[in-house]
Design a protein around this motif. Sequence first.
Motif, PDB file in Angstrom:
ATOM      1  N   ASN A 156     -60.240  23.401 -31.580  1.00  0.00           N
ATOM      2  CA  ASN A 156     -60.592  22.171 -30.864  1.00  0.00           C
ATOM      3  C   ASN A 156     -61.428  22.558 -29.646  1.00  0.00           C
ATOM      4  N   SER A 157     -62.689  22.150 -29.651  1.00  0.00           N
ATOM      5  CA  SER A 157     -63.590  22.440 -28.522  1.00  0.00           C
ATOM      6  C   SER A 157     -64.520  21.252 -28.329  1.00  0.00           C
ATOM      7  N   PRO A 158     -64.625  20.765 -27.057  1.00  0.00           N
ATOM      8  CA  PRO A 158     -63.832  21.067 -25.867  1.00  0.00           C
ATOM      9  C   PRO A 158     -62.349  20.871 -26.124  1.00  0.00           C
ATOM     10  N   ASN A 159     -61.548  21.686 -25.425  1.00  0.00           N
ATOM     11  CA  ASN A 159     -60.166  21.868 -25.836  1.00  0.00           C
ATOM     12  C   ASN A 159     -59.164  21.015 -25.073  1.00  0.00           C
ATOM     13  N   SER A 187     -62.974  22.206 -37.422  1.00  0.00           N
ATOM     14  CA  SER A 187     -63.428  22.125 -36.035  1.00  0.00           C
ATOM     15  C   SER A 187     -63.303  20.691 -35.543  1.00  0.00           C
ATOM     16  N   ASP A 188     -62.315  20.452 -34.686  1.00  0.00           N
ATOM     17  CA  ASP A 188     -62.081  19.137 -34.096  1.00  0.00           C
ATOM     18  C   ASP A 188     -62.936  19.039 -32.833  1.00  0.00           C
ATOM     19  N   GLU A 189     -63.931  18.166 -32.863  1.00  0.00           N
ATOM     20  CA  GLU A 189     -64.913  18.072 -31.780  1.00  0.00           C
ATOM     21  C   GLU A 189     -64.873  16.719 -31.087  1.00  0.00           C
ATOM     22  N   VAL A 190     -63.670  16.144 -30.998  1.00  0.00           N
ATOM     23  CA  VAL A 190     -63.519  14.784 -30.501  1.00  0.00           C
ATOM     24  C   VAL A 190     -63.930  14.632 -29.037  1.00  0.00           C
ATOM     25  N   TYR A 191     -63.938  15.724 -28.274  1.00  0.00           N
ATOM     26  CA  TYR A 191     -64.326  15.655 -26.857  1.00  0.00           C
ATOM     27  C   TYR A 191     -65.761  16.117 -26.622  1.00  0.00           C
ATOM     28  N   ASP A 192     -66.595  16.105 -27.660  1.00  0.00           N
ATOM     29  CA  ASP A 192     -67.934  16.680 -27.524  1.00  0.00           C
ATOM     30  C   ASP A 192     -68.772  16.001 -26.438  1.00  0.00           C
ATOM     31  N   HIS A 193     -68.534  14.717 -26.169  1.00  0.00           N
ATOM     32  CA  HIS A 193     -69.289  14.017 -25.136  1.00  0.00           C
ATOM     33  C   HIS A 193     -68.790  14.358 -23.727  1.00  0.00           C
ATOM     34  N   TYR A 194     -67.710  15.115 -23.653  1.00  0.00           N
ATOM     35  CA  TYR A 194     -67.160  15.508 -22.353  1.00  0.00           C
ATOM     36  C   TYR A 194     -67.270  17.011 -22.138  1.00  0.00           C
ATOM     37  N   ASP A 195     -68.392  17.558 -22.577  1.00  0.00           N
ATOM     38  CA  ASP A 195     -68.717  18.951 -22.278  1.00  0.00           C
ATOM     39  C   ASP A 195     -69.280  18.990 -20.867  1.00  0.00           C
TER      40      ASP A 195
END
Length: 366
Positions: A156-159, A187-195
């Motif tokens: 998971n990234s962002p983790n 690859s769980d990328e649910v926070y990709d907009h909060y990088d």
Amino acid sequence: MEYETPLFFHVMQYADRADRDVVDMVSGNPDWEPPEALREGLRDYASLEPDRFQYGPSEGLLELREEIAARRGVDAEQVIVTNGAGEANYLAMARALERDSGDEILLTDPVYPYYPGKTTMLGGTQRFVATDETGQLDPADVRDAASEETAAIVVNSPNNPTGAVYPAETMEALVEIAEAYDAILVSDEVYDHYDLSGEFASALESDSAHRIVTNAFSKSMAITGFRVGYAIFPPELVENAKSRHMLVNVATTRPPQYAVLRALRETPPEYYEENRALLRERVDTFTDALDAAGAEYTTPRGSFYVMARFEDYPGTLENVERLIDEAGVAGMPGEAFGDSRSAWLRFALVTPRVEEAAERLATYFG
């Protein structure tokens, strides 16, 4: 078979029953506005013809799948719209296990507790790989843990909970490990907009039949209650996943999909930039208070969680309840996320009362 109920529910219920005011920093429910185009889409949907209130395509509305596919550089047939990222991860992990290429799921420590829960539910075996003190995952450690019994590597990234963001070289190496052991990288990328680091890299950047990417609009559009997520499968793995999705859910609800599609097409980049800026301010406010309290903490590079360790105050459920009763702040026990962070507490920065919570913690521990 017995399943463990995630501690999130216990902590939230305990905070609700408290006889004092409590700042909720338990769950990742964004407190900011969803896109205006999403609200407009919902209003428009109410006026559509009656056939739009019936079953939609099981794998998701075609227009939404095409929009996702265009943005992610894949074919629409690889996309399944799911009941949030939760179902997307369930489908991905199930598909990895049913390939008969081992029954072991490699997970990180600390870990988002729903991953081990799903592993148990699906009949898999858990094996954990420790991350470093910043939450970064060393691919060499994953390679050492992998074997012919490895069915999947779930990251998971962002983790959540550490806030770590894995760089491109880490994601590329993880795909290579999955290929070497005939496993699947989920690859769980649910926070990709909060990088917040500028270093986020999607597993989709590696063209491979050994990676499944999951995501949702729950966090990026502040709509956790809408349950619109998706999974992107390699072409050879997608059909069985569609069948499982149909058997479990029949289809995902139509109005939220319609509204999400409208929001994807019409929401300007500034919407996401403003939310990241708000999150950066909250990180600064909260970590300043942790400094005042003499705490050790992780500074998130992405997502919206901070893990903190206070002297002589381990991250047990008992201490979380004590913090609710005595300080009026509800966080999550570190022990919920694995053995390596059992001395820590996790706080979600998705409340307008972050500054107030920070002051309460600084006073309580200072």
